[in-house]
Each structure stands twice: as C-alpha cells, then as structure tokens.
Design an enzyme around this catalytic site. Structure first.
Site, PDB file in Angstrom:
ATOM      1  N   LEU A  84      -9.190  -9.826  -9.806  1.00  0.00           N
ATOM      2  CA  LEU A  84     -10.059  -9.227 -10.803  1.00  0.00           C
ATOM      3  C   LEU A  84     -11.314  -8.697 -10.089  1.00  0.00           C
ATOM      4  CD1 LEU A  84      -9.705  -9.024 -13.850  1.00  0.00           C
ATOM      5  CD2 LEU A  84     -11.056 -11.110 -14.093  1.00  0.00           C
ATOM      6  N   HIS A 116      -0.698   0.714 -13.104  1.00  0.00           N
ATOM      7  CA  HIS A 116       0.126  -0.406 -13.581  1.00  0.00           C
ATOM      8  C   HIS A 116       1.555   0.102 -13.781  1.00  0.00           C
ATOM      9  CE1 HIS A 116       0.838  -4.269 -15.511  1.00  0.00           C
ATOM     10  NE2 HIS A 116       1.538  -3.626 -16.416  1.00  0.00           N
ATOM     11  N   GLY A 142       0.781  -1.236   0.000  1.00  0.00           N
ATOM     12  CA  GLY A 142       0.000   0.000   0.000  1.00  0.00           C
ATOM     13  C   GLY A 142       0.809   1.281   0.000  1.00  0.00           C
TER      14      GLY A 142
HETATM   15  C1  GRF Z   1       2.448  -1.045  -7.820  1.00  0.00           C
HETATM   16  O1  GRF Z   1       3.621  -1.223  -8.550  1.00  0.00           O
HETATM   17  C2  GRF Z   1       1.265  -0.911  -8.746  1.00  0.00           C
HETATM   18  O2  GRF Z   1       1.579  -0.305  -9.971  1.00  0.00           O
HETATM   19  C3  GRF Z   1       0.877  -2.340  -8.982  1.00  0.00           C
HETATM   20  O3  GRF Z   1       1.081  -2.965  -7.741  1.00  0.00           O
HETATM   21  C4  GRF Z   1       2.081  -2.277  -7.005  1.00  0.00           C
HETATM   22  C5  GRF Z   1       1.502  -1.935  -5.668  1.00  0.00           C
HETATM   23  O4  GRF Z   1       2.463  -1.401  -4.792  1.00  0.00           O
HETATM   24  N1  GRF Z   1      -0.468  -2.442  -9.498  1.00  0.00           N
HETATM   25  P1  GRF Z   1       2.028  -0.801  -3.395  1.00  0.00           P
HETATM   26  O5  GRF Z   1       1.209  -1.869  -2.669  1.00  0.00           O
HETATM   27  O6  GRF Z   1       1.235   0.425  -3.636  1.00  0.00           O
HETATM   28  O7  GRF Z   1       3.294  -0.526  -2.657  1.00  0.00           O
END
Ligand code: GRF
Length: 212
Positions: free
Chosen positions: A96, A113, A16
């Site tokens: 999903l 992403h 997070g």
């Molecule tokens: C991030 O790299 C995001 O782009 C991907 O999952 C990761 C989550 O990281 N969808 P975090 O939990 O916010 O540290």
C-alpha cells in the site's frame, strides 16, 4: 533532451513485464514519456534489473530500509520529487502506498489491476488469486483496468479498461497469460492518454474522472 516528455516514475515489486512494456514503447518513440526512476520495495526485483538495463535510475526503497512508516513515506516523496515525476505508475507494486504520498500525487498516480474493477479487486486480490476468482465465479469476461490510486486498494476511479473473454476450458493460468498480454498494451496506452490530458504546471492535476 525533450522536455515535453511526461516524466514517469514506476513502482514495481516483481518481474516488471508491465514496466518493460512502458520502457519498450518509450524506446520505440511511440510514447510521449520518459521513465525517470523505478522504485521497488524488493531489492531482488527483476523490475530493478530491467530499469538498469534501460539506463533508468533503479532505487530499492522499503519500510524496512527506512526504519519506520514515516521515514519511508518521507523518503519516497523525496525520491519522486527529485526525479521530477509528473506521473507515478504502480505496475505490480505489492504494498500500500503511504497516504501522504497518495495525497501528494492525487490525480497523478495510476495502478494496473488484472481484472475488470470494481469486480475482483481489493485487499487479497493479487496475482493468480484474481484469475482464480474470475474462473471460480464463472464470469464470461475479464480484462484489465488502469485506475487512479486513492487511499484504498483498487478503489480509485477507472481511467482505462479493456476486456478479455474468458474461454471455455480457461484455467487461471491461461487467463492470466491473455490478460497480461492486454495489460502490456493498456498501460502504455493509459500513459499516452494521461500525457495528452496533463498540463505541467497547471494548478489542478488531471481530474480523477471516470471516462464516458
Ligand atoms: C500484473 O498482472 C498487474 O496487473 C498486477 O501485478 C502484475 C504485475 O506483473 N498489479 P509484472 O510484474 O508487470 O510482470
């Protein structure tokens, strides 16, 4: 309470840090938004801990807990409706989202992403695998993409994107570190952009358009 603030629900499965970047920008008063609920499929997610620390409702909700896909989708819709979410942000959500929830929040659900979609996205492209694919492909550029969510993984229209150079000698790990730092700017920026375009109570949600 400022009722003009965009009400944001965040869904996250892991550490997070992206959620934290949103919470920090809200706390600094530099985002016209408020996180109203954080939902995780993982009861041990640090994301839930971060929410509690910020005084935000933290909800563990999963298909397993619900007992069936239908009950999960209905429960998720209830949580989002009760929180009065204007926008749903997937910030490292590893599951999903049920189609009926995607449909209910069409044009009001964003995902982040860690690559330049449409490259290196879709099922199986998550976490370090994304950065491994970028390095293996010999790309000279990567980046981060915030896009609208539709029924397929990583396929909805791009909302905001930022590039990150791939440096000679980069490993997937070093690239991930630099991309993540950019994500922490990009996601709050995307929420600010959404807030500036969103009209609460208007019939149509923000159009799912690709910016020029
Ligand atoms: C991030 O790299 C995001 O782009 C991907 O999952 C990761 C989550 O990281 N969808 P975090 O939990 O916010 O540290």
């Amino acid at each position: 309470m400022n009722t003009d603030l965009l009400r944001v629900a965040v869904m996250a499965s892991g550490s997070g840090t992206n959620l934290q970047s949103i919470l920090d920008r809200c706390a600094a008063g530099s985002l016209p938004a408020r996180v109203v609920v954080v939902i995780s499929n993982n009861r041990n997610a640090t994301a839930l801990e971060r929410a509690r620390k910020a005084g935000v409702d933290a909800v563990h909700w999963s298909e397993k807990k619900a007992g069936s896909p239908e009950a999960f989708a209905e429960g998720l819709l209830d949580i989002l409706k009760q929180a009065g979410a204007d926008l749903v942000v997937l910030a490292g959500y590893m599951k999903l989202v049920p189609p009926q929830v995607v449909a209910a929040y069409r044009g009001r659900m964003l995902n982040i992403h860690p690559a330049l979609l449409p490259k290196h996205g879709g099922q199986g492209f998550y976490g370090m695998r994304v950065h491994e694919a970028v390095v293996a492909a010999g790309d000279t550029e990567s980046g981060a993409t915030v896009h609208f969510v539709d029924a397929e993984y990583d396929r909805g229209p791009t909302f905001l994107q930022r590039t990150v150079p791939v440096l000679p000698g980069d490993t997937p790990e070093s690239l991930q570190t630099r991309v993540l730092a950019v994500e922490h700017e990009l996601l709050p920026d995307a929420i600010a952009k959404f807030a500036s375009e969103y009209k609460r109570g208007a019939n149509a949600p923000v159009e799912m358009k690709t910016p020029k």
